[in-house]
Design an enzyme around this catalytic site. Sequence first.
Site, PDB file in Angstrom:
ATOM      1  N   LEU A  21      36.550  26.269   1.070  1.00 22.34           N
ATOM      2  CA  LEU A  21      37.306  26.712  -0.105  1.00 22.34           C
ATOM      3  C   LEU A  21      37.797  28.146   0.056  1.00 22.34           C
ATOM      4  N   ARG A  41      29.651  35.579   8.775  1.00 18.68           N
ATOM      5  CA  ARG A  41      28.800  35.936   9.910  1.00 18.68           C
ATOM      6  C   ARG A  41      29.431  35.596  11.251  1.00 18.68           C
ATOM      7  N   PHE A 119      21.448  23.618   0.833  1.00 22.06           N
ATOM      8  CA  PHE A 119      21.168  22.302   1.412  1.00 22.06           C
ATOM      9  C   PHE A 119      20.323  21.537   0.417  1.00 22.06           C
ATOM     10  N   TYR A 169      26.193  23.589 -11.960  1.00 22.84           N
ATOM     11  CA  TYR A 169      24.747  23.594 -12.256  1.00 22.84           C
ATOM     12  C   TYR A 169      24.189  25.010 -12.419  1.00 22.84           C
ATOM     13  N   LYS A 184      22.860  30.936  -8.219  1.00 20.26           N
ATOM     14  CA  LYS A 184      24.163  30.861  -8.894  1.00 20.26           C
ATOM     15  C   LYS A 184      24.011  31.225 -10.369  1.00 20.26           C
ATOM     16  N   PRO A 210      33.170  25.113  -9.804  1.00 15.76           N
ATOM     17  CA  PRO A 210      33.819  23.889  -9.312  1.00 15.76           C
ATOM     18  C   PRO A 210      32.862  22.698  -9.317  1.00 15.76           C
ATOM     19  N   ARG A 221      25.724  19.347   4.232  1.00 11.88           N
ATOM     20  CA  ARG A 221      24.417  19.802   3.744  1.00 11.88           C
ATOM     21  C   ARG A 221      23.985  19.173   2.432  1.00 11.88           C
TER      22      ARG A 221
HETATM   23  C1  HXC Z   1      14.378  22.287   4.359  1.00 10.10           C
HETATM   24  C2  HXC Z   1      15.529  23.914   5.533  1.00 10.10           C
HETATM   25  C3  HXC Z   1      16.659  23.061   5.654  1.00 10.10           C
HETATM   26  C4  HXC Z   1      16.576  21.759   5.070  1.00 10.10           C
HETATM   27  C5  HXC Z   1      17.111  24.949   6.632  1.00 10.10           C
HETATM   28  N1  HXC Z   1      15.857  25.053   6.165  1.00 10.10           N
HETATM   29  N2  HXC Z   1      17.623  23.740   6.327  1.00 10.10           N
HETATM   30  N3  HXC Z   1      14.400  23.531   4.907  1.00 10.10           N
HETATM   31  N4  HXC Z   1      15.406  21.422   4.442  1.00 10.10           N
HETATM   32  N5  HXC Z   1      17.593  20.898   5.121  1.00 10.10           N
HETATM   33  C6  HXC Z   1      14.935  26.199   6.312  1.00 10.10           C
HETATM   34  C7  HXC Z   1      14.631  26.519   7.760  1.00 10.10           C
HETATM   35  O1  HXC Z   1      13.642  25.643   8.283  1.00 10.10           O
HETATM   36  C8  HXC Z   1      14.138  27.964   7.642  1.00 10.10           C
HETATM   37  O2  HXC Z   1      12.850  28.067   7.114  1.00 10.10           O
HETATM   38  C9  HXC Z   1      15.053  28.513   6.544  1.00 10.10           C
HETATM   39  O3  HXC Z   1      15.561  27.395   5.818  1.00 10.10           O
HETATM   40  C10 HXC Z   1      16.241  29.287   7.101  1.00 10.10           C
HETATM   41  O4  HXC Z   1      16.927  28.449   8.001  1.00 10.10           O
HETATM   42  P1  HXC Z   1      17.816  29.034   9.194  1.00 10.10           P
HETATM   43  O5  HXC Z   1      18.467  27.876   9.866  1.00 10.10           O
HETATM   44  O6  HXC Z   1      17.007  29.953  10.029  1.00 10.10           O
HETATM   45  O7  HXC Z   1      18.853  29.947   8.368  1.00 10.10           O
HETATM   46  P2  HXC Z   1      20.298  30.429   8.716  1.00 10.10           P
HETATM   47  O8  HXC Z   1      20.602  30.281  10.197  1.00 10.10           O
HETATM   48  O9  HXC Z   1      20.477  31.760   8.090  1.00 10.10           O
HETATM   49  O10 HXC Z   1      21.247  29.355   7.988  1.00 10.10           O
HETATM   50  C11 HXC Z   1      21.366  29.364   6.580  1.00 10.10           C
HETATM   51  C12 HXC Z   1      21.499  27.941   6.012  1.00 10.10           C
HETATM   52  C13 HXC Z   1      22.629  27.163   6.722  1.00 10.10           C
HETATM   53  C14 HXC Z   1      21.764  28.095   4.505  1.00 10.10           C
HETATM   54  C15 HXC Z   1      20.160  27.214   6.231  1.00 10.10           C
HETATM   55  O11 HXC Z   1      22.723  25.861   6.162  1.00 10.10           O
HETATM   56  C16 HXC Z   1      23.948  27.854   6.618  1.00 10.10           C
HETATM   57  O12 HXC Z   1      24.290  28.684   7.466  1.00 10.10           O
HETATM   58  N6  HXC Z   1      24.759  27.561   5.541  1.00 10.10           N
HETATM   59  C17 HXC Z   1      26.027  28.242   5.255  1.00 10.10           C
HETATM   60  C18 HXC Z   1      27.087  27.318   4.715  1.00 10.10           C
HETATM   61  C19 HXC Z   1      26.672  26.455   3.526  1.00 10.10           C
HETATM   62  O13 HXC Z   1      25.477  26.269   3.265  1.00 10.10           O
HETATM   63  N7  HXC Z   1      27.674  25.844   2.861  1.00 10.10           N
HETATM   64  C20 HXC Z   1      27.447  24.952   1.726  1.00 10.10           C
HETATM   65  C21 HXC Z   1      27.820  25.598   0.454  1.00 10.10           C
HETATM   66  S1  HXC Z   1      28.017  24.345  -0.776  1.00 10.10           S
HETATM   67  P3  HXC Z   1      11.513  28.162   8.032  1.00 10.10           P
HETATM   68  O14 HXC Z   1      10.407  28.521   7.075  1.00 10.10           O
HETATM   69  O15 HXC Z   1      11.337  26.808   8.646  1.00 10.10           O
HETATM   70  O16 HXC Z   1      11.776  29.228   9.066  1.00 10.10           O
HETATM   71  C22 HXC Z   1      27.431  24.956  -2.252  1.00 10.10           C
HETATM   72  C23 HXC Z   1      27.621  24.245  -3.586  1.00 10.10           C
HETATM   73  C24 HXC Z   1      27.951  22.810  -3.460  1.00 10.10           C
HETATM   74  O17 HXC Z   1      26.856  25.968  -2.295  1.00 10.10           O
HETATM   75  C25 HXC Z   1      28.042  22.058  -4.771  1.00 10.10           C
HETATM   76  C26 HXC Z   1      28.624  20.687  -4.468  1.00 10.10           C
HETATM   77  C27 HXC Z   1      29.010  19.929  -5.644  1.00 10.10           C
HETATM   78  P1  NAP Z   2      31.487  26.472   3.344  1.00 13.04           P
HETATM   79  O1  NAP Z   2      32.772  26.152   4.032  1.00 13.04           O
HETATM   80  O2  NAP Z   2      30.234  26.177   4.049  1.00 13.04           O
HETATM   81  O3  NAP Z   2      31.550  28.008   2.918  1.00 13.04           O
HETATM   82  C1  NAP Z   2      30.471  28.864   2.913  1.00 13.04           C
HETATM   83  C2  NAP Z   2      30.868  30.141   3.626  1.00 13.04           C
HETATM   84  O4  NAP Z   2      29.862  31.133   3.446  1.00 13.04           O
HETATM   85  C3  NAP Z   2      31.057  29.960   5.125  1.00 13.04           C
HETATM   86  O5  NAP Z   2      32.339  30.436   5.495  1.00 13.04           O
HETATM   87  C4  NAP Z   2      29.967  30.820   5.761  1.00 13.04           C
HETATM   88  O6  NAP Z   2      30.449  31.434   6.952  1.00 13.04           O
HETATM   89  C5  NAP Z   2      29.739  31.840   4.657  1.00 13.04           C
HETATM   90  N1  NAP Z   2      28.410  32.434   4.703  1.00 13.04           N
HETATM   91  C6  NAP Z   2      27.206  31.801   4.700  1.00 13.04           C
HETATM   92  N2  NAP Z   2      26.209  32.675   4.801  1.00 13.04           N
HETATM   93  C7  NAP Z   2      26.779  33.909   4.838  1.00 13.04           C
HETATM   94  C8  NAP Z   2      26.274  35.230   4.945  1.00 13.04           C
HETATM   95  N3  NAP Z   2      24.963  35.460   5.019  1.00 13.04           N
HETATM   96  N4  NAP Z   2      27.149  36.264   4.979  1.00 13.04           N
HETATM   97  C9  NAP Z   2      28.480  36.033   4.909  1.00 13.04           C
HETATM   98  N5  NAP Z   2      29.027  34.811   4.797  1.00 13.04           N
HETATM   99  C10 NAP Z   2      28.184  33.761   4.776  1.00 13.04           C
HETATM  100  O7  NAP Z   2      31.398  25.705   1.951  1.00 13.04           O
HETATM  101  P2  NAP Z   2      32.400  25.612   0.709  1.00 13.04           P
HETATM  102  O8  NAP Z   2      32.218  24.266   0.143  1.00 13.04           O
HETATM  103  O9  NAP Z   2      33.765  26.065   1.083  1.00 13.04           O
HETATM  104  O10 NAP Z   2      31.741  26.649  -0.312  1.00 13.04           O
HETATM  105  C11 NAP Z   2      32.444  27.802  -0.762  1.00 13.04           C
HETATM  106  C12 NAP Z   2      31.910  28.226  -2.118  1.00 13.04           C
HETATM  107  O11 NAP Z   2      32.170  27.216  -3.081  1.00 13.04           O
HETATM  108  C13 NAP Z   2      30.404  28.456  -2.154  1.00 13.04           C
HETATM  109  O12 NAP Z   2      30.117  29.560  -2.991  1.00 13.04           O
HETATM  110  C14 NAP Z   2      29.874  27.190  -2.784  1.00 13.04           C
HETATM  111  O13 NAP Z   2      28.644  27.387  -3.419  1.00 13.04           O
HETATM  112  C15 NAP Z   2      30.988  26.922  -3.783  1.00 13.04           C
HETATM  113  N6  NAP Z   2      31.049  25.547  -4.269  1.00 13.04           N
HETATM  114  C16 NAP Z   2      31.497  24.558  -3.447  1.00 13.04           C
HETATM  115  C17 NAP Z   2      31.619  23.276  -3.950  1.00 13.04           C
HETATM  116  C18 NAP Z   2      32.146  22.151  -3.129  1.00 13.04           C
HETATM  117  O14 NAP Z   2      32.187  21.016  -3.600  1.00 13.04           O
HETATM  118  N7  NAP Z   2      32.610  22.395  -1.899  1.00 13.04           N
HETATM  119  C19 NAP Z   2      31.245  23.008  -5.269  1.00 13.04           C
HETATM  120  C20 NAP Z   2      30.767  24.035  -6.073  1.00 13.04           C
HETATM  121  C21 NAP Z   2      30.697  25.313  -5.555  1.00 13.04           C
HETATM  122  P3  NAP Z   2      29.465  31.861   8.152  1.00 13.04           P
HETATM  123  O15 NAP Z   2      28.584  30.695   8.450  1.00 13.04           O
HETATM  124  O16 NAP Z   2      30.414  32.228   9.268  1.00 13.04           O
HETATM  125  O17 NAP Z   2      28.711  33.072   7.691  1.00 13.04           O
END
Ligand code: HXC
Ligand code: NAP
Length: 309
Positions: A21, A41, A119, A169, A184, A210, A221
């Site tokens: 997004l 990152r 996740f 939520y 959030k 959203p 995730r």
């Molecule tokens: C349980 C988990 C897990 C899982 C990770 N962990 N995934 N535990 N179930 N599925 C645990 C790991 O074991 C570790 O704990 C800790 O979380 C940190 O994990 P790392 O992999 O070391 O962290 P990091 O590399 O910083 O990665 C962060 C992350 C990863 C959040 C885990 O998924 C990420 O980079 N996400 C960024 C993008 C993202 O999440 N986008 C979605 C946004 S959608 P331990 O104790 O084992 O060391 C959103 C709203 C959606 O927000 C709404 C939809 C309607």
């Molecule tokens: P996404 O593509 O995974 O976006 C998440 C972004 O956050 C990635 O670009 C990631 O880039 C960045 N990020 C994660 N950890 C970070 C850190 N420590 N420092 C800086 N950047 C970091 O997912 P998305 O669906 O587009 O989500 C965007 C936003 O919309 C989020 O706030 C999410 O909660 C919200 N949202 C999404 C939905 C949906 O249905 N998609 C619904 C409601 C709300 P790097 O990994 O490179 O850091």
Amino acid sequence: MLRDDALKGKTIIVTGGGTGLGKSISRYLLQLGANVTICSRRQHVIDETAKELMAEIGRSNVLGASVLGGDSSQNDASGSVLAVPCDVRNPLEIENVMAKTIEQFGRIDGLLNNSAGNFISPTERLSYKAFDTIVDIVLRGTYYFTLAVGKYWIENKIPGTVLNISTTYATTGSGYVVPSAVAKGGALIMTKSLAAEWGKYGIRLNAIAPGPFPTKGAWDRLFPEPLASLMDPTSRIPLHRVGEHGELANLAAFLLSDYSGYITGESITIDGGEVLMAGEFSHLEKVTNEQWDEIGKTIKQANKESKKE
Ligand code: HXC
Ligand code: NAP
């Protein structure tokens, strides 16, 4: 939705602007004439996105911090992208993004807090570190960036605008994404609290909540197999579809623009009506007309009988 130059002269930082997004919103902000700094990152991801977005608007010279020093004729830089790596949990990296943005574009007018981690998991399965990881990215990252940019705006008398990407939520709460809901929710209260406090500086803060908008980051995730087969996110949405990125980008651009100048402390839901399904009787779509005829008769009969009592 907005006219072509609606954001001309504005510079907006988009966290998490390399994917999903954040990338879609950045694309639209650029089309409207804004300069956009994207940060996250993974440097290669933001560099690639910057290159792609610049190519789309017919510019080849990417201003990414990693490739700076290229064409100085681009210093007017209207409608350009700058890519600067940053972990939003690190204040020094945030300050670096701001410094590079000011160096390149002269000032900062808007901040889109869009980065997130999330996740799906039963909460009792989470380690302390797992909980911290999500809260640190979503809540700490949002207030660090907002604080840094807010101080800069107050000191420089700039009436800036913050837009936080929330979730529905954040107000209802949700099982299985508890760290995200906690973070959030906190960020939403910060949005409202600072809107009250910083209004005197002309600073506005708003949020967007959203519903489901497909992105790889969220779907990998939150809807991995077998969950994806078990639950269809559209089945509980009155409009029976997920959101389109352009729909969200329209709303975000409006809230970052001067056209929303009298809106602050607000969270706008864009979810096809999904949260309304919490209403006690909103799930009755599957009842057929014949069944409603039958139900009507039964109720009328009960009414008649109660009058006799
Ligand atoms: C349980 C988990 C897990 C899982 C990770 N962990 N995934 N535990 N179930 N599925 C645990 C790991 O074991 C570790 O704990 C800790 O979380 C940190 O994990 P790392 O992999 O070391 O962290 P990091 O590399 O910083 O990665 C962060 C992350 C990863 C959040 C885990 O998924 C990420 O980079 N996400 C960024 C993008 C993202 O999440 N986008 C979605 C946004 S959608 P331990 O104790 O084992 O060391 C959103 C709203 C959606 O927000 C709404 C939809 C309607
Ligand atoms: P996404 O593509 O995974 O976006 C998440 C972004 O956050 C990635 O670009 C990631 O880039 C960045 N990020 C994660 N950890 C970070 C850190 N420590 N420092 C800086 N950047 C970091 O997912 P998305 O669906 O587009 O989500 C965007 C936003 O919309 C989020 O706030 C999410 O909660 C919200 N949202 C999404 C939905 C949906 O249905 N998609 C619904 C409601 C709300 P790097 O990994 O490179 O850091």
